[in-house]
Design a protein around this motif. Structure first.
Motif, PDB file in Angstrom:
ATOM      1  N   ARG A 111      -7.640  16.539  -7.525  1.00  0.00           N
ATOM      2  CA  ARG A 111      -6.311  15.915  -7.384  1.00  0.00           C
ATOM      3  C   ARG A 111      -5.552  16.502  -6.198  1.00  0.00           C
ATOM      4  N   HIS A 145     -11.402  12.565  -8.513  1.00  0.00           N
ATOM      5  CA  HIS A 145     -10.143  11.807  -8.451  1.00  0.00           C
ATOM      6  C   HIS A 145     -10.142  10.856  -7.252  1.00  0.00           C
ATOM      7  N   ASP A 186      -3.137   1.639 -10.938  1.00  0.00           N
ATOM      8  CA  ASP A 186      -2.561   1.750  -9.597  1.00  0.00           C
ATOM      9  C   ASP A 186      -3.609   1.291  -8.581  1.00  0.00           C
ATOM     10  N   ASP A 235      -9.111   4.532 -16.066  1.00  0.00           N
ATOM     11  CA  ASP A 235      -8.561   5.488 -15.102  1.00  0.00           C
ATOM     12  C   ASP A 235      -9.544   6.650 -14.969  1.00  0.00           C
ATOM     13  N   ASP A 236      -9.299   7.513 -13.966  1.00  0.00           N
ATOM     14  CA  ASP A 236     -10.178   8.669 -13.836  1.00  0.00           C
ATOM     15  C   ASP A 236      -9.862   9.702 -14.905  1.00  0.00           C
ATOM     16  N   GLU A 237      -8.574   9.904 -15.209  1.00  0.00           N
ATOM     17  CA  GLU A 237      -8.242  10.927 -16.192  1.00  0.00           C
ATOM     18  C   GLU A 237      -6.916  10.633 -16.866  1.00  0.00           C
ATOM     19  N   ILE A 238      -6.738  11.245 -18.020  1.00  0.00           N
ATOM     20  CA  ILE A 238      -5.424  11.302 -18.666  1.00  0.00           C
ATOM     21  C   ILE A 238      -5.060  12.773 -18.746  1.00  0.00           C
ATOM     22  N   SER A 239      -3.903  13.113 -18.164  1.00  0.00           N
ATOM     23  CA  SER A 239      -3.447  14.498 -18.266  1.00  0.00           C
ATOM     24  C   SER A 239      -2.266  14.537 -19.238  1.00  0.00           C
ATOM     25  N   THR A 240      -1.055  14.239 -18.743  1.00  0.00           N
ATOM     26  CA  THR A 240       0.115  14.224 -19.648  1.00  0.00           C
ATOM     27  C   THR A 240       0.268  12.884 -20.362  1.00  0.00           C
ATOM     28  N   ALA A 241      -0.503  11.899 -19.943  1.00  0.00           N
ATOM     29  CA  ALA A 241      -0.439  10.520 -20.454  1.00  0.00           C
ATOM     30  C   ALA A 241       0.821   9.781 -19.985  1.00  0.00           C
ATOM     31  N   GLY A 242       1.550  10.364 -19.022  1.00  0.00           N
ATOM     32  CA  GLY A 242       2.728   9.676 -18.483  1.00  0.00           C
ATOM     33  C   GLY A 242       2.349   8.355 -17.821  1.00  0.00           C
ATOM     34  N   SER A 243       1.315   8.380 -16.993  1.00  0.00           N
ATOM     35  CA  SER A 243       0.872   7.146 -16.312  1.00  0.00           C
ATOM     36  C   SER A 243       0.409   6.124 -17.344  1.00  0.00           C
TER      37      SER A 243
HETATM   38  C1  R5P Z   1      -3.382   9.191 -10.868  1.00  0.00           C
HETATM   39  O1  R5P Z   1      -3.507   8.935  -9.686  1.00  0.00           O
HETATM   40  C2  R5P Z   1      -4.561   9.382 -11.744  1.00  0.00           C
HETATM   41  O2  R5P Z   1      -5.493   8.370 -11.553  1.00  0.00           O
HETATM   42  C3  R5P Z   1      -4.182   9.448 -13.207  1.00  0.00           C
HETATM   43  O3  R5P Z   1      -3.526   8.260 -13.559  1.00  0.00           O
HETATM   44  C4  R5P Z   1      -3.282  10.615 -13.433  1.00  0.00           C
HETATM   45  O4  R5P Z   1      -3.896  11.759 -12.940  1.00  0.00           O
HETATM   46  C5  R5P Z   1      -2.987  10.806 -14.886  1.00  0.00           C
HETATM   47  O5  R5P Z   1      -2.052  11.845 -15.047  1.00  0.00           O
HETATM   48  P1  R5P Z   1      -0.976  11.784 -16.211  1.00  0.00           P
HETATM   49  O6  R5P Z   1      -1.749  11.492 -17.471  1.00  0.00           O
HETATM   50  O7  R5P Z   1      -0.326  13.138 -16.218  1.00  0.00           O
HETATM   51  O8  R5P Z   1       0.005  10.691 -15.901  1.00  0.00           O
END
Ligand code: R5P
Length: 331
Positions: A111, A145, A186, A235-243
């Motif tokens: 990232r 990422h 996105d 998506d590639d990942e879920i971190s905080t799940a905000g996106s």
């Molecule tokens: C953003 O560009 C990535 O593809 C993921 O959507 C993002 O890393 C997810 O992060 P979070 O879950 O904190 O929103």
């Protein structure tokens, strides 16, 4: 996708260098599952921390001339995971390993791939430099990422994709998946979404995000038609799940019927589990590149599912070890 190969016992002993698989502490269940698919034992090594927080690793068997694969994902505590991997690579080289491949299912620092604010480090490149300096001869990883992070390494990188696993999961969950729509959260994820839509033979849509600041984004519009349809968010990942929350909300506001989510890396940090538990979705699936503890599965209101990518890693290790093509695993 499984690649045709001979029985592991014949195949994996057919080279002079024995295939040796070891693991750091970050995701031993995945390492064990990879070994089970390969038909080889997980090698014995220990990792300890001194009272001053220094780490020491120790191999309890010979690595001499071995084709060594070290499985270590970059999950919490990330800095310890990286340090442990570097020590394991260095110790393997010092112990006369023939070749060392760092198997990094989740390369979290991908990232950090550009200088998007002043006076920062491009840490994705720095970690690549450090791994090579430690002695890594090759890298095997999954869903970076940004694919171009591959270029931070001078040694060969095999970059696996979980797309086939995510698409098969959607097909199993929704028999008429072809009537649904794959939604890219996105512009950066449109290529991945498009590949999965092709596998499902489904529609495709994307969200146009507006950047408010370096750290804040707001969905502006949904391009495509999701009304009355089953929506598959990838998506590639879920971190905080905000996106994810923003993506689900906009899909719902545009009339999505059911929402399924599948990502490669389920990192689930901070408020992610509470957010997912409260989310208006049928299921959120991620692969086992990152170990999801039972407490998170239990706290998700039954929403979380875990998909197994150990067979893909095992096939890739087999092909690297035998000198066969790894690109067959990408299709
Ligand atoms: C953003 O560009 C990535 O593809 C993921 O959507 C993002 O890393 C997810 O992060 P979070 O879950 O904190 O929103």
């Amino acid at each position: 996708m499984s690649v045709p190969h001979r029985a592991p016992s014949t195949l994996l002993n057919s080279r002079r260098s024995p295939l040796l698989v070891f693991a750091g502490q970050s995701n031993r269940p995945l390492a064990q599952a990879i070994c089970d698919h390969l038909g080889v034992p997980l090698g014995h090594s220990t990792t300890e921390k001194f009272s001053n927080d220094n780490i020491i690793v120790h191999y309890e068997e010979s690595l001499r001339e071995g084709d060594v694969f070290i499985v270590q994902t970059f999950s919490t505590p990330v800095s310890d995971s990286i340090m442990e991997l570097m020590l394991m690579i260095d110790a393997a080289k010092s112990a006369s390993a023939g070749r060392v491949t760092a198997v990094i299912p989740y390369y979290s620092y991908a990232r950090s791939d550009k200088k998007d604010s002043p006076r920062i480090s491009i840490a994705g490149r720095l970690i690549a430099d450090l791994l090579q300096e430690a002695g890594a001869d090759r890298i095997l990883t999954m869903t970076l990422h940004a694919p171009q992070v591959h270029g931070f390494f001078k040694v060969p990188v095999d970059h696996l994709s979980a797309d086939v696993v995510l698409a098969d999961h959607f097909k199993r969950s929704v028999p008429d998946a072809h009537t649904g729509v794959v939604l890219a959260p996105d512009a950066g994820s449109i290529k991945r979404a498009s590949q999965i839509a092709r596998r499902l033979d489904s529609g495709l849509a994307m969200i146009d995000k507006e950047r408010l600041s370096d750290t804040e984004v707001r969905p502006r519009a949904l391009i495509g038609d999701v009304e009355g349809k089953t929506v598959f968010i990838v998506d590639d990942e879920i971190s905080t799940a905000g996106s994810l929350v923003e993506t689900v909300n906009i899909a719902r506001s545009m009339g999505a019927k059911d929402v399924y989510v599948a990502v490669t890396h389920g990192v689930y940090t901070g408020p992610a589990i509470q957010r997912i538990a409260a989310l208006d979705v049928t299921q959120v699936a991620s692969t086992n590149t990152v170990l999801v503890p039972q407490s998170k599965l239990d706290g998700s209101n039954g929403r979380l599912a875990v998909l197994d990518v150990a067979p893909l890693f095992a096939d890739a290790i087999t092909n690297i070890h035998t000198g066969a093509s790894v690109s067959t695993l990408f299709t």
